[in-house]
Design a protein around this motif. Structure first.
Motif, PDB file in Angstrom:
ATOM      1  N   GLN A   1       0.669   7.770  -6.157  1.00  0.00           N
ATOM      2  CA  GLN A   1       0.096   8.759  -5.258  1.00  0.00           C
ATOM      3  C   GLN A   1      -0.959   8.121  -4.358  1.00  0.00           C
ATOM      4  O   GLN A   1      -1.662   7.184  -4.769  1.00  0.00           O
ATOM      5  N   ALA A   2      -1.059   8.646  -3.130  1.00  0.00           N
ATOM      6  CA  ALA A   2      -2.086   8.177  -2.198  1.00  0.00           C
ATOM      7  C   ALA A   2      -3.423   8.820  -2.547  1.00  0.00           C
ATOM      8  O   ALA A   2      -3.464   9.902  -3.148  1.00  0.00           O
TER       9      ALA A   2
ATOM     10  N   ALA B   1     -12.313  14.664  -5.962  1.00  0.00           N
ATOM     11  CA  ALA B   1     -11.097  14.136  -5.354  1.00  0.00           C
ATOM     12  C   ALA B   1     -10.775  12.794  -5.995  1.00  0.00           C
ATOM     13  O   ALA B   1     -11.666  11.997  -6.291  1.00  0.00           O
ATOM     14  N   ILE B   2      -9.492  12.548  -6.200  1.00  0.00           N
ATOM     15  CA  ILE B   2      -9.058  11.291  -6.804  1.00  0.00           C
ATOM     16  C   ILE B   2      -8.900  10.271  -5.689  1.00  0.00           C
ATOM     17  O   ILE B   2      -7.876  10.230  -4.990  1.00  0.00           O
ATOM     18  N   SER B   3      -9.917   9.459  -5.524  1.00  0.00           N
ATOM     19  CA  SER B   3      -9.901   8.475  -4.445  1.00  0.00           C
ATOM     20  C   SER B   3     -10.888   7.367  -4.752  1.00  0.00           C
ATOM     21  O   SER B   3     -11.813   7.530  -5.550  1.00  0.00           O
ATOM     22  N   THR B   4     -10.673   6.238  -4.090  1.00  0.00           N
ATOM     23  CA  THR B   4     -11.597   5.118  -4.238  1.00  0.00           C
ATOM     24  C   THR B   4     -12.988   5.498  -3.751  1.00  0.00           C
ATOM     25  O   THR B   4     -13.997   5.100  -4.339  1.00  0.00           O
TER      26      THR B   4
ATOM     27  N   PRO C   1       0.817  -1.212   0.000  1.00  0.00           N
ATOM     28  CA  PRO C   1       0.000   0.000   0.000  1.00  0.00           C
ATOM     29  C   PRO C   1       0.854   1.266   0.000  1.00  0.00           C
ATOM     30  O   PRO C   1       2.029   1.238   0.381  1.00  0.00           O
ATOM     31  N   VAL C   2       0.255   2.363  -0.426  1.00  0.00           N
ATOM     32  CA  VAL C   2       0.987   3.625  -0.514  1.00  0.00           C
ATOM     33  C   VAL C   2       1.242   4.173   0.891  1.00  0.00           C
ATOM     34  O   VAL C   2       0.339   4.240   1.713  1.00  0.00           O
ATOM     35  N   ASP C   3       2.484   4.548   1.156  1.00  0.00           N
ATOM     36  CA  ASP C   3       2.829   5.185   2.426  1.00  0.00           C
ATOM     37  C   ASP C   3       3.839   6.294   2.156  1.00  0.00           C
ATOM     38  O   ASP C   3       4.100   6.644   0.999  1.00  0.00           O
ATOM     39  N   LYS C   4       4.437   6.827   3.214  1.00  0.00           N
ATOM     40  CA  LYS C   4       5.383   7.929   3.054  1.00  0.00           C
ATOM     41  C   LYS C   4       6.618   7.506   2.264  1.00  0.00           C
ATOM     42  O   LYS C   4       7.257   8.338   1.618  1.00  0.00           O
ATOM     43  N   GLU C   5       6.961   6.214   2.335  1.00  0.00           N
ATOM     44  CA  GLU C   5       8.146   5.731   1.643  1.00  0.00           C
ATOM     45  C   GLU C   5       7.893   5.511   0.155  1.00  0.00           C
ATOM     46  O   GLU C   5       8.756   5.791  -0.676  1.00  0.00           O
ATOM     47  N   THR C   6       6.719   5.003  -0.187  1.00  0.00           N
ATOM     48  CA  THR C   6       6.450   4.646  -1.583  1.00  0.00           C
ATOM     49  C   THR C   6       5.742   5.753  -2.365  1.00  0.00           C
ATOM     50  O   THR C   6       5.715   5.713  -3.586  1.00  0.00           O
ATOM     51  N   SER C   7       5.147   6.730  -1.658  1.00  0.00           N
ATOM     52  CA  SER C   7       4.480   7.827  -2.363  1.00  0.00           C
ATOM     53  C   SER C   7       5.498   8.604  -3.189  1.00  0.00           C
ATOM     54  O   SER C   7       6.539   9.026  -2.691  1.00  0.00           O
TER      55      SER C   7
END
Length: 285
Positions: free
Chosen positions: A147-148, A170-173, A69-75
């Protein structure tokens, strides 16, 4: 003259001061540490975004599933995905280079059956489906910054609802789940190169990594705790000075007799008063 410090009242005051000042200093230091952590996250996010904009890094990408999942490291990391474009949406009221415009977002249906929101680019002006170029046909492989999901009110995302059909706020699920039947990734990517002549949308830093209101709240709380510590010390000194002045005046005989006797009694813990009472009783006898 300072025997008043040994009275029960001053024992309580001194214990309170001894406990309160270290507590205030500890809490102030903790809040300062929180502020410094947010500043460090902000600097790390900027460095990461800068690194991702370099051509040598932008040309590379890792499989999407390995970054979730997207987090601070992978964003902000470069992700690749393969699939076919499907439903297209417009995201209005998005600024780029100080100009108002809109994003063109198209769902990419991947081989595992899930759909990934892909921001293919930005166009100036008012969101209009007629101006948005159609997505490429057939199977495509896309590369872009991961992006998250967005939330209303963050990163300039409008919280106003009631948008026309085919538009997203907003770009979100959460925004897409009621508009499409696809199983959706809880993430999205923005292409490194704008598709069909559109301008590429730069990646943004993950949430809670900027110098936002929370960071400055931590800084404000730091100041408050240190002010509390100083206030406690100031009040102790003020009380001590007042008691010392009263005791000095009583010792020099500058106070009325009743006040002097009361002061001496408080300093000696009541010994002087008891002695005076016994002497008076002896005289009457």
């Amino acid at each position: 003259m300072y025997r008043f410090l040994l009275t029960p009242r001053w024992w309580g005051i001194n214990v309170f001061v001894v406990l309160a000042i270290p507590f205030c200093v500890f809490m102030g230091s903790w809040q300062l540490g929180r502020f410094e952590d947010r500043v460090q996250d902000h600097e790390s996010a900027k460095e990461q975004a800068k690194a991702q904009s370099e051509p040598s890094r932008a040309a590379k990408g890792r499989p999407l599933d390995s970054l979730l999942p997207v987090d601070k490291e992978t964003s902000g990391e470069q992700a690749t995905a393969t699939g076919r474009y499907g439903t297209q949406f417009l995201v209005p009221d998005r600024k780029l280079d100080d100009k108002n415009g809109f994003y063109v977002l198209t769902l990419l249906r991947t081989d595992d059956g899930r759909s990934l929101p892909v921001v293919r680019g930005w166009l100036p002006g008012t969101a209009d489906a007629a101006d948005a170029p159609a997505a490429p046909r057939g199977e495509v492989t896309v590369t872009g910054a991961l992006q998250a999901p967005e939330s209303p009110g963050s990163n300039g995302v409008s919280a106003v609802g009631g948008l026309p059909k085919g538009q997203l706020g907003a770009i979100s699920t959460a925004s897409l789940v009621n508009l499409v039947r696809d199983d959706l990734y809880d993430a999205w990517i923005t292409l490194d190169k704008g598709d069909s002549g559109m301008k590429a949308v730069p990646a943004t830093a993950p949430n809670n990594t900027g110098l936002d209101l929370k960071a400055f709240q931590n800084l404000g709380y730091t100041g408050e705790w240190f002010v509390f510590a100083g206030f406690v010390l100031f009040m102790w000194f003020r009380l001590f000075r007042r008691e010392a002045e009263i005791a000095r005046d009583a010792h020099l005989g500058l106070l009325p007799e009743a006040t002097a006797e009361s002061t001496e009694a408080s300093e000696s813990g009541g010994t002087a008063t008891s002695a005076g009472t016994s002497e008076a009783a002896a005289q009457k006898a």
